[in-house]
Every structure is written in structure tokens, then in C-alpha cells.
Design an enzyme around this catalytic site. Sequence first.
Site, short mmCIF file in Angstrom:
data_model
loop_
_atom_site.label_atom_id
_atom_site.label_comp_id
_atom_site.label_asym_id
_atom_site.label_seq_id
_atom_site.Cartn_x
_atom_site.Cartn_y
_atom_site.Cartn_z
N CYS A 178 -20.59 -12.38 -22.02
CA CYS A 178 -20.10 -13.35 -23.28
C CYS A 178 -19.62 -14.73 -22.92
O CYS A 178 -18.96 -15.07 -21.65
CB CYS A 178 -18.87 -12.74 -23.92
SG CYS A 178 -18.32 -13.53 -25.39
N CYS A 212 -12.03 -15.78 -22.81
CA CYS A 212 -10.85 -14.99 -23.08
C CYS A 212 -10.38 -14.41 -21.76
O CYS A 212 -11.29 -13.56 -21.03
CB CYS A 212 -11.29 -13.85 -23.98
SG CYS A 212 -12.13 -14.55 -25.64
N CYS A 265 -10.65 -10.78 -20.77
CA CYS A 265 -11.79 -9.87 -20.94
C CYS A 265 -12.62 -9.81 -19.94
O CYS A 265 -13.03 -10.71 -19.28
CB CYS A 265 -12.24 -10.42 -22.34
SG CYS A 265 -13.85 -9.31 -22.75
N CYS A 277 -16.52 2.55 -34.49
CA CYS A 277 -16.48 0.93 -34.49
C CYS A 277 -17.34 0.54 -33.15
O CYS A 277 -17.29 1.33 -32.01
CB CYS A 277 -14.86 0.63 -33.61
SG CYS A 277 -13.75 1.33 -34.79
N CYS A 317 -17.04 0.14 -38.57
CA CYS A 317 -16.42 -1.05 -38.27
C CYS A 317 -17.38 -1.72 -37.05
O CYS A 317 -17.71 -1.14 -36.35
CB CYS A 317 -14.96 -0.86 -37.61
SG CYS A 317 -14.04 -2.28 -37.31
N CYS A 332 -9.94 -5.89 -40.11
CA CYS A 332 -9.13 -5.45 -39.02
C CYS A 332 -8.66 -6.39 -37.73
O CYS A 332 -9.50 -6.76 -37.38
CB CYS A 332 -10.05 -4.32 -38.04
SG CYS A 332 -9.36 -3.53 -36.54
N ARG A 344 -2.76 0.36 -35.67
CA ARG A 344 -3.82 1.03 -34.78
C ARG A 344 -3.17 1.04 -33.17
O ARG A 344 -3.21 -0.11 -32.80
CB ARG A 344 -5.32 0.88 -34.66
CG ARG A 344 -6.14 1.73 -33.89
CD ARG A 344 -7.48 1.47 -34.23
NE ARG A 344 -7.89 1.74 -35.47
CZ ARG A 344 -8.36 1.16 -36.41
NH1 ARG A 344 -8.77 -0.04 -36.28
NH2 ARG A 344 -8.53 1.68 -37.61
N1 SAM Z 1 -16.37 -10.40 -28.82
C1 SAM Z 1 -15.81 -9.94 -30.07
C2 SAM Z 1 -14.52 -10.80 -30.08
O1 SAM Z 1 -13.89 -11.25 -29.33
O2 SAM Z 1 -14.05 -10.75 -31.29
C3 SAM Z 1 -15.80 -8.51 -29.92
C4 SAM Z 1 -15.34 -7.68 -28.76
S1 SAM Z 1 -13.60 -8.00 -28.15
C5 SAM Z 1 -13.70 -7.20 -26.58
C6 SAM Z 1 -12.32 -7.35 -29.01
C7 SAM Z 1 -10.98 -7.36 -28.58
O3 SAM Z 1 -10.74 -6.51 -27.58
C8 SAM Z 1 -10.40 -8.58 -28.42
O4 SAM Z 1 -10.10 -9.57 -29.22
C9 SAM Z 1 -9.05 -8.11 -27.62
O5 SAM Z 1 -8.02 -8.14 -28.54
C10 SAM Z 1 -9.31 -6.70 -27.11
N2 SAM Z 1 -9.42 -6.75 -25.87
C11 SAM Z 1 -10.36 -6.98 -24.83
N3 SAM Z 1 -10.07 -7.01 -23.84
C12 SAM Z 1 -8.82 -6.36 -23.49
C13 SAM Z 1 -8.12 -6.05 -22.53
N4 SAM Z 1 -8.39 -6.21 -21.24
N5 SAM Z 1 -6.98 -5.71 -22.79
C14 SAM Z 1 -6.39 -5.50 -24.08
N6 SAM Z 1 -7.26 -5.78 -25.18
C15 SAM Z 1 -8.43 -6.28 -24.84
FE1 SF4 Z 2 -16.18 -12.27 -25.50
FE2 SF4 Z 2 -14.59 -10.60 -24.62
FE3 SF4 Z 2 -13.68 -12.83 -25.59
FE4 SF4 Z 2 -14.69 -10.90 -27.10
S1 SF4 Z 2 -12.86 -10.57 -26.29
S2 SF4 Z 2 -15.35 -13.09 -27.21
S3 SF4 Z 2 -16.32 -10.20 -25.63
S4 SF4 Z 2 -14.95 -12.59 -23.72
#
Ligand code: SAM
Ligand code: SF4
Length: 328
Positions: free
Chosen positions: A64, A68, A71, A108, A140, A200, A272
Site C-alpha cells: 500500500c 500509516c 501498518c 469483512c 463489509c 464502520c 467492536r
Molecule cells: N487500506 C484501507 C484503509 O486504510 O482504510 C483498509 C485496510 S486498513 C488495514 C484498516 C484499519 O486497520 C486501519 O484504518 C487501522 O485502523 C487498522 N489497523 C491496521 N494496522 C493496525 C495495527 N497494527 N494495529 C491496530 N490496528 C491496525
Molecule cells: Fe494502506 Fe495500511 Fe494505511 Fe490501510 S492502514 S491505507 S492498508 S498503509
Amino acid sequence: MSTKEVAKSNEIIQRHDWTLDEIKELLERPLIDLLWKAQNVHRKANPGYQVQLASLLSVKTGGCQEDCSYCPQSIHNSSDVSGQPDLEVDSVLRQAKTAKDSGADRFCMGWAWREIRDGEKFEEMLSMIRGVKSLGLEACVTAGMVTERQASRLAEAGLTAYNHNLDTSPENYGEIITTRTYQERLDTLARIRRAGINICCGGIIGMGETISDRASLLKVLASLDPHPESVPINSLVAVEGTPLEHQSKVEPLEMVRMVATARILMPKSKIRLSAGRQQLGKEAQILCLQAGANSIFYGDKLLTTGNPDIGSDRELLSQAGVNTKISR
Ligand code: SAM
Ligand code: SF4
Ligand code: DTB
């Protein structure tokens, strides 16, 4: 009490004007008092302690473009888990059927995308939504930003809810993500809402934020009108190779406080209990269920990290005495 007074005492008031001070006061209240207030709201708004079981599947994993910092799927992090092929429609629907057979109510699906792009992959997503719905499950999707047109196509396919988190407070946001703005997230949420799809939307604790940041995130969520139908509360899973890998563990009772406060602010939303349950322990999870959590992610994997296995969750839910599809 007169009938009118009883009706009034059972009325569930949904406010959208909570102040930061009010929310902070709740988050910092003596735990025993916070729990009492949250339980009263929870029991009134969700009689029967019905808990929704949502299974999660990563359809497109890693690679991606967003940065973030929590992530493991970001190309900016050395944890990037790309290299796995995208899942195909048949395989996703087989896994949805297995989730349903294990007792899930909701399926989901996640795509590690910055935004949805039109084309073959989007058409496949629409087929997956139609297939999941035809199994009798709620569907979802979480796949980043969407346009107005994409939101209406998702609605036409029957999508129940779109997950798009705000993650943290507007004030702390720049410390966590720099490649898209808070406003862009709010704009996507507004498009989803206008298309008639449930929202959500939640966040993560344990990323170095202050109590004021937590209150500020909850304030933004509770000011959405209507409230998001579901609010995932995640605690950081500190994955090696992400900038947050060394964050100290979230104290379990902090999660209980966050869940309880979210319940008070948004009485009818599904709160949740999301990422980080493996570190929570049974007793803290039960306190969360008592304080207002009425959904969990169910199945031994989240997107890329682990989640408690189905057997231990069944035991947990039965020990807590809550009701699920499995117990019906
Ligand atoms: N890429 C899309 C987005 O960011 O909207 C969808 C997938 S993203 C992985 C979905 C959510 O997972 C993120 O917004 C974050 O809140 C949560 N998430 C991701 N990595 C995480 C982590 N290491 N610990 C806790 N929550 C996490
Ligand atoms: Fe990409 Fe992870 Fe951020 Fe979702 S949370 S936008 S998968 S980097
Ligand atoms: C949400 O708020 N939490 C889920 C779901 N929405 C998509 C994702 C948690 C991901 C945890 C890290 C991982 O497994 O990659």
C-alpha cells in the site's frame, strides 16, 4: 413512576454535541463509576447482550502506498507483507461460507489500497459483495477512499457497511499518517453515508496519544450524525518493521475505558472490540463486553496479524454469558 415517566427513563438519547471536557471526564472517571454508567446505557440500548461476530479476510495484502505508521502493509514500512497474490472471487466466497458455518454474522473484506480504482479488481469486489450477501451474511469492505460513483455502485451491490477509520484525533493525526488528510477521510465517510451504506469507523489506541487525543477522536466520531453504525476500537498491534514497533503495550483497562466511553457517547452503535485482543486477557475482554462492546472480530486472523482462535472465543463468550448466533 407513571407510564410516561417509565417511558422517559427508557428513552435512549443520542447526542452529537458532546464536548471535549465531558468526554475526558468520562475517560478519566473512577473506573467503577465509568463502568456503572456504561453498563446502564449498554443494557438499555442493547437488551439481551447480543454480540455480533464479524470475520475478517484480507483480499489484497500489502504493497500500500500510504504511510500509516502502524501498518504492516505499507510500502514505507519494512514490515510490508506484499508478495501474496490477490484472492479470487471463488476463494473469498468459500472462506465466507466457512465463516458463516462457524457462526459469523458479518464478513469483512480488506484491500490494502489508498483508494478504490475502477476496473477489473473493483468489479471483482462487487461480485464478492453480492456473493457474501447471497450467503445471508452482512458484507463489509475496507479499501481506502471512494468516489461518489463508486459508493453508489457498492450500494447497488448490496454492501452493508464500509469501514474507514479516523484512527486518531485530528491533532495527533499528522504524527501517524502524512500521505492523506483527516478531511479526505471525512469526505469518504460522507460519500458512503450519502450512498446509503452504513459507516464502520473507529480508531486505534496505544500509538503514543494522550487522553485528550482519545477524547478528541471520540468527539469527532460522536459528532457524526447519525453516529457510525459500528465503531471498531483497536489497540495497536506493534508489528516489527513499523515505526511504532517499540510502542509500549496498552494497559488492558485503558481499552475497557475506551469501550465504555464509546458506549456512553454512541448508545446504539456496534462497539467492536477489534485488533489487540490477543494481548488483552480474558478478564479485560469480559469487562469490555460488560461495558459496551457488542461485536468482536471472530476467526484466528485479522488482516495480517493474529486473533484469538474460534474455540477460545466460543469459551470466552459463553463464560461471559452473552448471546451470539452460535448460542441461539
Ligand atoms: N487500506 C484501507 C484503509 O486504510 O482504510 C483498509 C485496510 S486498513 C488495514 C484498516 C484499519 O486497520 C486501519 O484504518 C487501522 O485502523 C487498522 N489497523 C491496521 N494496522 C493496525 C495495527 N497494527 N494495529 C491496530 N490496528 C491496525
Ligand atoms: Fe494502506 Fe495500511 Fe494505511 Fe490501510 S492502514 S491505507 S492498508 S498503509
Ligand atoms: C478495524 O478497525 N480493524 C480491523 C478492520 N477494521 C479492518 C483491522 C485490524 C488490522 C490489524 C493489523 C493486521 O492484522 O494487519
